[in-house]
Scaffold this motif. Sequence first.
Motif, mmCIF file in Angstrom:
data_model
loop_
_atom_site.group_PDB
_atom_site.id
_atom_site.type_symbol
_atom_site.label_atom_id
_atom_site.label_comp_id
_atom_site.label_asym_id
_atom_site.label_seq_id
_atom_site.Cartn_x
_atom_site.Cartn_y
_atom_site.Cartn_z
ATOM 1 N N GLY A 86 18.845 48.036 13.569
ATOM 2 C CA GLY A 86 18.656 46.860 12.724
ATOM 3 C C GLY A 86 17.235 46.341 12.834
ATOM 4 N N ASP A 87 16.743 46.279 14.069
ATOM 5 C CA ASP A 87 15.358 45.836 14.300
ATOM 6 C C ASP A 87 14.373 46.765 13.611
ATOM 7 O OD1 ASP A 87 15.625 43.520 15.687
ATOM 8 O OD2 ASP A 87 15.626 44.444 17.662
ATOM 9 N N ILE A 88 14.637 48.081 13.746
ATOM 10 C CA ILE A 88 13.687 49.073 13.246
ATOM 11 C C ILE A 88 13.721 49.182 11.728
ATOM 12 C CG2 ILE A 88 13.132 51.544 13.256
ATOM 13 C CD1 ILE A 88 14.318 51.578 16.151
ATOM 14 N N TYR A 89 14.918 49.212 11.160
ATOM 15 C CA TYR A 89 15.044 49.471 9.726
ATOM 16 C C TYR A 89 15.114 48.204 8.868
ATOM 17 C CZ TYR A 89 16.757 51.080 5.246
ATOM 18 O OH TYR A 89 16.903 51.291 3.908
ATOM 19 N N PHE A 90 16.043 47.303 9.247
ATOM 20 C CA PHE A 90 16.302 46.163 8.372
ATOM 21 C C PHE A 90 15.193 45.110 8.407
ATOM 22 C CE2 PHE A 90 20.694 47.624 9.183
ATOM 23 C CZ PHE A 90 21.019 47.949 7.885
ATOM 24 N N LEU A 91 14.684 44.839 9.610
ATOM 25 C CA LEU A 91 13.739 43.725 9.740
ATOM 26 C C LEU A 91 12.485 43.880 8.891
ATOM 27 C CD1 LEU A 91 13.717 42.249 13.342
ATOM 28 C CD2 LEU A 91 14.549 41.282 11.201
ATOM 29 N N PRO A 92 11.824 45.054 8.887
ATOM 30 C CA PRO A 92 10.627 45.175 8.054
ATOM 31 C C PRO A 92 10.915 44.913 6.573
ATOM 32 C CG PRO A 92 10.745 46.987 9.602
ATOM 33 C CD PRO A 92 12.048 46.251 9.704
ATOM 34 N N VAL A 93 12.072 45.449 6.095
ATOM 35 C CA VAL A 93 12.451 45.250 4.697
ATOM 36 C C VAL A 93 12.724 43.778 4.434
ATOM 37 C CG1 VAL A 93 14.120 45.881 2.910
ATOM 38 C CG2 VAL A 93 13.473 47.543 4.671
ATOM 39 N N LEU A 94 13.481 43.173 5.367
ATOM 40 C CA LEU A 94 13.841 41.763 5.220
ATOM 41 C C LEU A 94 12.611 40.868 5.270
ATOM 42 C CD1 LEU A 94 16.049 39.561 5.103
ATOM 43 C CD2 LEU A 94 16.114 39.624 7.578
ATOM 44 N N MET A 95 11.722 41.141 6.229
ATOM 45 C CA MET A 95 10.546 40.276 6.406
ATOM 46 C C MET A 95 9.625 40.343 5.191
ATOM 47 S SD MET A 95 11.289 38.704 9.015
ATOM 48 C CE MET A 95 9.823 37.672 9.012
ATOM 49 N N GLU A 96 9.563 41.534 4.581
ATOM 50 C CA GLU A 96 8.732 41.675 3.377
ATOM 51 C C GLU A 96 9.263 40.768 2.276
ATOM 52 O OE1 GLU A 96 7.916 45.770 2.413
ATOM 53 O OE2 GLU A 96 7.580 45.233 0.309
ATOM 54 N N GLU A 97 10.605 40.763 2.130
ATOM 55 C CA GLU A 97 11.236 39.933 1.101
ATOM 56 C C GLU A 97 11.094 38.449 1.445
ATOM 57 O OE1 GLU A 97 12.348 40.935 -1.674
ATOM 58 O OE2 GLU A 97 13.337 39.125 -2.424
ATOM 59 N N VAL A 98 11.241 38.136 2.735
ATOM 60 C CA VAL A 98 11.121 36.736 3.176
ATOM 61 C C VAL A 98 9.698 36.220 2.936
ATOM 62 C CG1 VAL A 98 11.070 35.265 5.232
ATOM 63 C CG2 VAL A 98 13.004 36.779 4.843
ATOM 64 N N MET A 99 8.711 37.051 3.237
ATOM 65 C CA MET A 99 7.306 36.659 3.037
ATOM 66 C C MET A 99 7.048 36.341 1.567
ATOM 67 S SD MET A 99 5.473 36.599 5.805
ATOM 68 C CE MET A 99 3.788 36.951 5.374
ATOM 69 N N ARG A 100 7.743 37.072 0.701
ATOM 70 C CA ARG A 100 7.512 36.928 -0.739
ATOM 71 C C ARG A 100 8.232 35.702 -1.303
ATOM 72 N NH1 ARG A 100 9.570 38.607 -5.378
ATOM 73 N NH2 ARG A 100 11.422 39.539 -4.422
ATOM 74 N N THR A 101 9.512 35.490 -0.884
ATOM 75 C CA THR A 101 10.323 34.441 -1.524
ATOM 76 C C THR A 101 10.531 33.196 -0.672
ATOM 77 O OG1 THR A 101 12.344 35.462 -0.685
ATOM 78 C CG2 THR A 101 11.591 36.153 -2.868
ATOM 79 N N ALA A 102 10.370 33.325 0.648
ATOM 80 C CA ALA A 102 10.618 32.173 1.529
ATOM 81 C C ALA A 102 9.610 32.176 2.674
ATOM 82 C CB ALA A 102 12.045 32.221 2.050
ATOM 83 N N PRO A 103 8.337 31.956 2.370
ATOM 84 C CA PRO A 103 7.265 32.141 3.351
ATOM 85 C C PRO A 103 7.353 31.246 4.584
ATOM 86 C CG PRO A 103 6.479 31.015 1.399
ATOM 87 C CD PRO A 103 7.845 31.486 1.074
#
Length: 211
Positions: free
Chosen positions: A107-124
């Motif tokens: 989860g740390d390796i796969y999901f977090l980078p994808v999630l953080m990219e989306e979070v940075m874009r929509t919920a900085p």
Amino acid sequence: MQLRDIDLNLLVIFNQLMIDKRVSAAAETLGITQPAVSNALKRLRVLLKDELFLRTSRGMEPTPFAQQLAEPVNYALGTIHSALNQQTSFDPATSTRTFTLAVTDIGDIYFLPVLMEEVMRTAPQLCISTVRNTAVSLKENLEVGKVDLAIGLLPQLQGGFFQRHLFKHRYVCMFRREHPAASQPMTLDLFQSLEHVVVISAGTGHGEVDT
DNA sequence: CAAAGGGGAAACGAGCTGCT
DNA sequence: AGCAGCTCGTTTCCCCTTTG
């Protein structure tokens, strides 16, 4: 049946019974006595004209009708709970809230980078915190809101929680180039005849594959 | 103020487990 | 196989609270 015909507290007890599968355990969780839950179940059985739970050696097993009822009841109770406890509306663009995720190493390796990219874009301004979902207290932490979301194989959360199937995952065998198995197709019999290493880690399902 | 309903305490019963 | 002990759900009765 009209809503006025039913005491909504009976559905809370039904929901807890779906989680605990034991009248006494549900009673303890809800802070009432075991006969009280037993009586509530009796009233619910009469109201719904179904046994709902059958006493077995594995605890109180839900009937097919109870299983069919579980998800919509859980959803309805969750909606009511949210409606009663909401204080402000959630705006991702301005929210500074911290969300706590229980994840495995993958989860740390796969999901977090994808999630953080989306979070940075929509919920900085949002903050994401993670904990390992191997903790025995995961269920309790989710119930009290210490953890917002868990990702993994989590059979202990089968009842009483919203769940969504994320993806299908397949495994591969790895061995050295010169290994005897390299010259023949991998079959179940061949796999079982070989020594192999399985990393057992709660929440990953690796052990399930080996079983 | 009486009736109804819900919860608690105690007793009972069913099923499981361990021992002989 | 039979018995005892234990666990846990159900039943019954009583008390308290709510409602009309």
